[in-house]
Enzyme design. Sequence first.
Site, short mmCIF file in Angstrom:
data_model
loop_
_atom_site.label_atom_id
_atom_site.label_comp_id
_atom_site.label_asym_id
_atom_site.label_seq_id
_atom_site.Cartn_x
_atom_site.Cartn_y
_atom_site.Cartn_z
N LYS A 60 115.93 54.52 69.72
CA LYS A 60 116.64 55.80 69.71
C LYS A 60 115.74 56.80 69.02
O LYS A 60 115.33 56.59 67.87
CB LYS A 60 117.97 55.69 68.96
CG LYS A 60 118.72 57.02 68.89
CD LYS A 60 119.97 56.92 68.03
CE LYS A 60 121.05 56.23 68.80
NZ LYS A 60 122.36 56.31 68.11
N LEU A 118 122.51 49.62 69.52
CA LEU A 118 121.32 49.34 70.31
C LEU A 118 121.22 47.85 70.63
O LEU A 118 120.70 47.45 71.67
CB LEU A 118 120.07 49.79 69.56
CG LEU A 118 119.92 51.28 69.30
CD1 LEU A 118 118.62 51.56 68.56
CD2 LEU A 118 119.98 52.08 70.59
N TYR A 140 108.72 46.27 90.11
CA TYR A 140 108.94 47.08 88.90
C TYR A 140 110.03 48.11 89.15
O TYR A 140 110.82 48.42 88.25
CB TYR A 140 107.68 47.81 88.49
CG TYR A 140 106.48 46.94 88.28
CD1 TYR A 140 105.22 47.39 88.68
CD2 TYR A 140 106.57 45.68 87.70
CE1 TYR A 140 104.09 46.61 88.49
CE2 TYR A 140 105.45 44.89 87.52
CZ TYR A 140 104.22 45.36 87.92
OH TYR A 140 103.10 44.59 87.74
#
Length: 109
Positions: free
Chosen positions: A90, A63, A45
């Site tokens: 966002k 995005l 991770y």
Amino acid sequence: MRFYAHHGCFEQERAIGTHFLVDLRFETDTARAERTDRISDTVSYLDVYQVVKEQMAIPSNLLENVARRICDAVLERFTAVDKVDVKVSKLNPPLGGQMESVSVEISQN
């Protein structure tokens, strides 16, 4: 994952920056790690986080572009990953009204 980054179509967004959330899910075969209990037998991770952090540091207008780059980078770096789902949000976007966030979600095999 939470980041402060400089993504947006408006010059001010790119200059000042804002907060973003990245939700990432990936699929991989964990059978070996389940038995060995060794991180070397799975996808770390921490390593995935570092890849996402690198991509979030590259300014983008959209995005959609950020999400695509994250998907591509994770699949390229971790060959054991079979599928990636990423959502980039966002927070407090400058849209002329009060809005908690806007998001784009992309999946890739």
